[in-house]
Design an enzyme around this catalytic site. Structure first.
Site, PDB file in Angstrom:
ATOM      1  N   LYS A   1     -14.754  -4.808  -9.054  1.00  0.00           N
ATOM      2  CA  LYS A   1     -15.951  -4.955  -9.442  1.00  0.00           C
ATOM      3  C   LYS A   1     -16.425  -4.095 -10.757  1.00  0.00           C
ATOM      4  O   LYS A   1     -17.047  -4.359 -11.515  1.00  0.00           O
ATOM      5  CB  LYS A   1     -16.889  -4.735  -8.242  1.00  0.00           C
ATOM      6  CG  LYS A   1     -16.834  -5.959  -7.375  1.00  0.00           C
ATOM      7  CD  LYS A   1     -17.701  -5.707  -6.127  1.00  0.00           C
ATOM      8  CE  LYS A   1     -17.239  -4.978  -5.055  1.00  0.00           C
ATOM      9  NZ  LYS A   1     -16.060  -5.164  -4.348  1.00  0.00           N
TER      10      LYS A   1
ATOM     11  N   GLU B   1      -5.153   7.367   0.176  1.00  0.00           N
ATOM     12  CA  GLU B   1      -5.626   6.905   1.486  1.00  0.00           C
ATOM     13  C   GLU B   1      -4.414   7.046   2.703  1.00  0.00           C
ATOM     14  O   GLU B   1      -4.697   7.054   3.683  1.00  0.00           O
ATOM     15  CB  GLU B   1      -6.016   5.451   1.244  1.00  0.00           C
ATOM     16  CG  GLU B   1      -6.529   4.780   2.305  1.00  0.00           C
ATOM     17  CD  GLU B   1      -6.606   3.325   2.090  1.00  0.00           C
ATOM     18  OE1 GLU B   1      -6.733   2.964   1.059  1.00  0.00           O
ATOM     19  OE2 GLU B   1      -7.278   2.758   3.262  1.00  0.00           O
TER      20      GLU B   1
ATOM     21  N   SER C   1     -12.705  -4.951  -3.937  1.00  0.00           N
ATOM     22  CA  SER C   1     -12.167  -3.928  -4.520  1.00  0.00           C
ATOM     23  C   SER C   1     -12.921  -3.280  -5.595  1.00  0.00           C
ATOM     24  O   SER C   1     -14.033  -4.032  -5.984  1.00  0.00           O
ATOM     25  CB  SER C   1     -10.863  -4.047  -4.972  1.00  0.00           C
ATOM     26  OG  SER C   1     -10.582  -5.076  -6.104  1.00  0.00           O
TER      27      SER C   1
ATOM     28  N   HIS D   1     -18.314  -5.071   4.728  1.00  0.00           N
ATOM     29  CA  HIS D   1     -18.143  -3.980   4.120  1.00  0.00           C
ATOM     30  C   HIS D   1     -19.440  -3.614   3.427  1.00  0.00           C
ATOM     31  O   HIS D   1     -19.556  -2.665   2.753  1.00  0.00           O
ATOM     32  CB  HIS D   1     -17.098  -4.091   2.737  1.00  0.00           C
ATOM     33  CG  HIS D   1     -15.732  -4.241   3.199  1.00  0.00           C
ATOM     34  ND1 HIS D   1     -14.607  -4.310   2.474  1.00  0.00           N
ATOM     35  CD2 HIS D   1     -15.103  -4.061   4.633  1.00  0.00           C
ATOM     36  CE1 HIS D   1     -13.279  -4.397   3.147  1.00  0.00           C
ATOM     37  NE2 HIS D   1     -13.847  -4.206   4.495  1.00  0.00           N
TER      38      HIS D   1
ATOM     39  N   ASP E   1      -6.391   5.344  -4.475  1.00  0.00           N
ATOM     40  CA  ASP E   1      -6.306   4.208  -3.480  1.00  0.00           C
ATOM     41  C   ASP E   1      -5.385   3.344  -4.138  1.00  0.00           C
ATOM     42  O   ASP E   1      -5.104   2.680  -5.197  1.00  0.00           O
ATOM     43  CB  ASP E   1      -7.564   3.507  -3.483  1.00  0.00           C
ATOM     44  CG  ASP E   1      -7.933   2.636  -2.482  1.00  0.00           C
ATOM     45  OD1 ASP E   1      -6.821   2.418  -1.738  1.00  0.00           O
ATOM     46  OD2 ASP E   1      -8.947   2.514  -2.019  1.00  0.00           O
TER      47      ASP E   1
ATOM     48  N   THR F   1      -7.218  -4.261   0.410  1.00  0.00           N
ATOM     49  CA  THR F   1      -6.082  -4.698   0.845  1.00  0.00           C
ATOM     50  C   THR F   1      -6.493  -6.171   1.511  1.00  0.00           C
ATOM     51  O   THR F   1      -5.747  -6.922   1.601  1.00  0.00           O
ATOM     52  CB  THR F   1      -5.541  -3.853   2.238  1.00  0.00           C
ATOM     53  OG1 THR F   1      -5.585  -2.318   1.663  1.00  0.00           O
ATOM     54  CG2 THR F   1      -4.316  -4.389   2.621  1.00  0.00           C
TER      55      THR F   1
ATOM     56  N   ASP G   1       0.837  -1.119  -0.012  1.00  0.00           N
ATOM     57  CA  ASP G   1      -0.114   0.074   0.035  1.00  0.00           C
ATOM     58  C   ASP G   1       0.853   1.183   0.040  1.00  0.00           C
ATOM     59  O   ASP G   1       0.502   2.041  -0.825  1.00  0.00           O
ATOM     60  CB  ASP G   1      -1.078   0.260   1.067  1.00  0.00           C
ATOM     61  CG  ASP G   1      -1.904  -1.095   1.118  1.00  0.00           C
ATOM     62  OD1 ASP G   1      -3.144  -0.667   1.121  1.00  0.00           O
ATOM     63  OD2 ASP G   1      -1.334  -2.453   1.521  1.00  0.00           O
TER      64      ASP G   1
ATOM     65  N   ASP H   1     -12.276   5.577  -3.096  1.00  0.00           N
ATOM     66  CA  ASP H   1     -12.980   4.059  -3.446  1.00  0.00           C
ATOM     67  C   ASP H   1     -14.017   3.941  -4.496  1.00  0.00           C
ATOM     68  O   ASP H   1     -14.312   2.722  -4.658  1.00  0.00           O
ATOM     69  CB  ASP H   1     -13.622   3.637  -1.803  1.00  0.00           C
ATOM     70  CG  ASP H   1     -12.639   3.370  -0.992  1.00  0.00           C
ATOM     71  OD1 ASP H   1     -11.661   2.559  -1.450  1.00  0.00           O
ATOM     72  OD2 ASP H   1     -12.944   3.391   0.269  1.00  0.00           O
TER      73      ASP H   1
ATOM     74  N   ARG I   1     -23.615  -1.792  -3.145  1.00  0.00           N
ATOM     75  CA  ARG I   1     -22.840  -1.367  -1.975  1.00  0.00           C
ATOM     76  C   ARG I   1     -23.577  -0.846  -0.938  1.00  0.00           C
ATOM     77  O   ARG I   1     -23.767   0.323  -1.170  1.00  0.00           O
ATOM     78  CB  ARG I   1     -21.758  -0.894  -2.379  1.00  0.00           C
ATOM     79  CG  ARG I   1     -20.544  -0.567  -1.480  1.00  0.00           C
ATOM     80  CD  ARG I   1     -19.329   0.180  -1.801  1.00  0.00           C
ATOM     81  NE  ARG I   1     -18.295   0.282  -0.881  1.00  0.00           N
ATOM     82  CZ  ARG I   1     -17.505  -0.560  -0.603  1.00  0.00           C
ATOM     83  NH1 ARG I   1     -17.553  -1.650  -1.343  1.00  0.00           N
ATOM     84  NH2 ARG I   1     -16.559  -0.552   0.201  1.00  0.00           N
TER      85      ARG I   1
ATOM     86  N   ILE J   1      -3.823   0.521  -2.808  1.00  0.00           N
ATOM     87  CA  ILE J   1      -4.239  -0.741  -2.905  1.00  0.00           C
ATOM     88  C   ILE J   1      -5.958  -0.606  -2.346  1.00  0.00           C
ATOM     89  O   ILE J   1      -6.164  -0.227  -1.346  1.00  0.00           O
ATOM     90  CB  ILE J   1      -3.523  -1.593  -2.239  1.00  0.00           C
ATOM     91  CG1 ILE J   1      -2.029  -2.138  -2.829  1.00  0.00           C
ATOM     92  CG2 ILE J   1      -4.515  -3.164  -2.233  1.00  0.00           C
ATOM     93  CD1 ILE J   1      -1.441  -3.248  -2.011  1.00  0.00           C
ATOM     94  N   ASP J   2      -6.648  -0.861  -3.252  1.00  0.00           N
ATOM     95  CA  ASP J   2      -8.059  -0.830  -3.009  1.00  0.00           C
ATOM     96  C   ASP J   2      -8.402  -2.288  -2.677  1.00  0.00           C
ATOM     97  O   ASP J   2      -8.129  -3.130  -3.719  1.00  0.00           O
ATOM     98  CB  ASP J   2      -9.007  -0.410  -4.061  1.00  0.00           C
ATOM     99  CG  ASP J   2     -10.590  -0.279  -3.789  1.00  0.00           C
ATOM    100  OD1 ASP J   2     -10.680   0.189  -2.600  1.00  0.00           O
ATOM    101  OD2 ASP J   2     -11.357  -0.858  -4.410  1.00  0.00           O
TER     102      ASP J   2
HETATM  103  N1  LIG Z   1     -15.858  -1.295   7.493  1.00  0.00           N
HETATM  104  C1  LIG Z   1     -16.060  -1.285   6.115  1.00  0.00           C
HETATM  105  N2  LIG Z   1     -16.866  -0.930   5.209  1.00  0.00           N
HETATM  106  C2  LIG Z   1     -17.070  -0.816   4.039  1.00  0.00           C
HETATM  107  N3  LIG Z   1     -15.852  -0.485   3.204  1.00  0.00           N
HETATM  108  C3  LIG Z   1     -14.552  -0.666   4.208  1.00  0.00           C
HETATM  109  C4  LIG Z   1     -14.577  -1.068   5.322  1.00  0.00           C
HETATM  110  N4  LIG Z   1     -13.416  -1.187   5.508  1.00  0.00           N
HETATM  111  C5  LIG Z   1     -12.584  -0.916   4.514  1.00  0.00           C
HETATM  112  N5  LIG Z   1     -13.537  -0.677   3.744  1.00  0.00           N
HETATM  113  C6  LIG Z   1     -12.956  -0.347   2.174  1.00  0.00           C
HETATM  114  O1  LIG Z   1     -13.696  -0.912   1.268  1.00  0.00           O
HETATM  115  C7  LIG Z   1     -13.198  -1.233   0.023  1.00  0.00           C
HETATM  116  C8  LIG Z   1     -13.105  -2.737  -0.176  1.00  0.00           C
HETATM  117  O2  LIG Z   1     -14.285  -2.945  -0.243  1.00  0.00           O
HETATM  118  P1  LIG Z   1     -14.875  -4.240  -0.884  1.00  0.00           P
HETATM  119  O3  LIG Z   1     -13.556  -4.950  -1.417  1.00  0.00           O
HETATM  120  O4  LIG Z   1     -15.749  -4.866   0.180  1.00  0.00           O
HETATM  121  O5  LIG Z   1     -15.567  -3.509  -2.250  1.00  0.00           O
HETATM  122  C9  LIG Z   1     -11.841  -0.834   0.254  1.00  0.00           C
HETATM  123  O6  LIG Z   1     -11.663   0.538  -0.132  1.00  0.00           O
HETATM  124  C10 LIG Z   1     -11.493  -0.789   1.676  1.00  0.00           C
HETATM  125  O7  LIG Z   1     -10.612  -0.342   2.053  1.00  0.00           O
HETATM  126  P2  LIG Z   1      -9.263  -0.436   1.376  1.00  0.00           P
HETATM  127  O8  LIG Z   1      -8.692   0.403   0.259  1.00  0.00           O
HETATM  128  O9  LIG Z   1      -8.237  -0.142   2.723  1.00  0.00           O
HETATM  129  O10 LIG Z   1      -9.042  -2.027   1.248  1.00  0.00           O
HETATM  130 MG   LIG Z   2     -10.119   1.379  -0.926  1.00  0.00          MG
HETATM  131 MG   LIG Z   3      -6.598   0.991   0.164  1.00  0.00          MG
HETATM  132 MG   LIG Z   4      -7.063   0.742   3.640  1.00  0.00          MG
END
Ligand SMILES: Nc1ncnc2c1ncn2[C@@H]1O[C@H](COP(=O)(O)O)[C@@H](O)[C@H]1OP(=O)(O)O
Ligand SMILES: [Mg+2]
Ligand SMILES: [Mg+2]
Ligand SMILES: [Mg+2]
Length: 392
Positions: free
Chosen positions: A303, A114, A300, A276, A177, A182, A89, A329, A317, A179-180
């Site tokens: 999708k 981020e 991420s 999420h 972002d 993580t 990241d 995001d 979502r 890494i989206d």
């Molecule tokens: N509690 C949470 N609710 C919704 N989204 C979240 C939560 N915690 C982290 N995220 C972020 O949701 C995204 C991934 O969502 P998903 O894969 O479910 O679509 C990422 O951006 C992730 O952050 P990150 O960028 O740190 O990975």
């Molecule tokens: Mg993200």
């Molecule tokens: Mg990220």
């Molecule tokens: Mg993150």
């Protein structure tokens, strides 16, 4: 542009001595050329920015792939909100920040991203910082097009902290972002490097690098195997459509969202992580709509990429109460889908507003689909939300 200027010099060949048809022919032709000129100038702008964004995201993907292959336990830390962050990241953010600033050096540079360097500046972060700096330098060296010999740890910290901009409705802001997804990255599943550019509060270009996404469709009914080639780069520019190429550099191909109007044929993408997004709510919505296929759960903004090429038709979502969505995001994913013919709104049907700073201010959730399915999807969303609220 040169071709257009040259065209404007061409006087139509008219043998008729009556000047009126000449004038109207000339006027018609001139106005047609003016339309071409204005379309071209709007689509030709951001060319340099898009090239820089593609280069930055592709290099960041290379760094992430290397880390994912040989991930060490010490590469993963926990942030103050308990979410994970890895050397990849930080490395990805430093690399994108450095590449953008280096490639677009003449302009003022604002980045909303981020990560920040707080934990890396502590005594306990020194080893991790060394590892990140090596990863960034090795990746720049592997590209070979940068004149700098190597970045110091201080350069890396500075590049990461370039991402502290607040964004907003004026001027240009990059949105990243690094890494989206993580959690997907740590599981060895899907993740994305998501980079977009805002101009006067609107997303004007977006790039999604998805290192683990197969080049072929991932829709529920298509045949895919673990031998499928992976690594997709999606990119979109306002008014110019969405393209996909392989991260290894195949020719870009224009992509389009699914055109299905029949919910029975539509399939749903949603978060892999139940924390999420409310899976029960998506299930109630798709049942009302008449969707038959089981949901495809992936991490991420991959999708958004998959949706832009028609692998599925709907992305829902609905985060748990209290979660605030961040612009990084959704900014890149949003333009990748809309330029491919899709629609992205909140649960009330409003377009997403990226001009309000680091957070998105929206009603309840995010809904993505094609233009034909959107009205019935919004109706199903409204009904399901009403039912949920009345049962509380
Ligand atoms: N509690 C949470 N609710 C919704 N989204 C979240 C939560 N915690 C982290 N995220 C972020 O949701 C995204 C991934 O969502 P998903 O894969 O479910 O679509 C990422 O951006 C992730 O952050 P990150 O960028 O740190 O990975
Ligand atoms: Mg993200
Ligand atoms: Mg990220
Ligand atoms: Mg993150």
């Amino acid at each position: 542009m040169a071709t257009i200027i040259n065209c404007l010099r061409v006087v139509p060949k008219v043998t008729n001595t009556n000047t009126e048809p000449f004038v109207s022919l000339f006027t018609k032709r001139a106005s047609r050329l003016a339309i071409v000129a204005s379309f071209s100038s709007s689509t030709m702008s951001y060319e340099k920015e898009l090239a820089a964004a593609n280069k930055a995201a592709s290099l960041a993907a290379r760094l992430c792939q290397k880390v994912q292959k040989e991930l060490l336990q010490s590469d993963v830390q926990s942030k103050s909100d308990k979410s994970p962050v890895t050397v990849a990241d930080y490395g990805s953010q430093a690399l994108v920040s450095f590449v953008l600033e280096n490639e677009l050096s003449s302009e003022s540079f604002s980045l909303v991203a981020e990560e920040d360097s707080g934990d890396l500046r502590k005594e306990s972060g020194q080893e991790t910082l060394q590892r990140i700096t090596k990863l960034v330098n090795d990746t720049l060296l592997s590209d070979g097009s940068f004149s700098v010999s190597s970045l110091t740890t201080e350069d890396v910290l500075r590049a990461i902290d370039r991402g502290k901009s607040e964004g907003g409705s004026h001027g240009r802001h990059w949105v990243l972002d690094p890494i989206d997804g993580t959690k997907g990255f740590l599981r060895g599943d899907q993740y994305a490097i998501a980079l977009a550019l805002l101009d006067e509060g609107k997303v004007v270009l977006g790039v999604l690098a998805c290192p683990n996404l197969p080049l072929v469709s991932i829709s529920g009914d298509s045949q895919h195997s673990s031998n499928d080639e992976v690594g997709c780069l999606f990119f979109a520019k306002v008014g110019a459509g969405t393209y996909m190429q392989s991260l290894d550099g195949s020719l870009p191909k224009k992509v389009h969202v699914s055109t299905t109007e029949n919910p029975e044929e539509a399939s749903l993408f949603e978060s892999f992580e139940a924390a999420h997004s409310l899976h029960d709510l998506s299930s109630s919505i798709t049942k009302k709509l008449g969707v038959k296929a089981p949901p495809v759960r992936i991490d991420s903004q991959a999708k958004y990429g998959a949706l832009s090429r028609g692998d599925g038709a709907i992305y829902l979502r609905f985060p748990h109460k209290g979660y605030r969505e961040k612009i990084w995001d959704h900014a890149a994913g949003c333009i990748v889908v809309t330029e491919a013919g899709g629609v992205v709104t909140d649960a009330a049907g409003n377009p997403l507003d990226f001009s309000q700073g680091r957070y998105l201010d929206l009603d309840t959730g995010i809904i993505v689909t094609n233009q034909k399915l959107m009205p019935s999807l919004l109706k199903a969303v409204r009904e399901s939300l009403d039912e949920k609220n009345s049962s509380l």
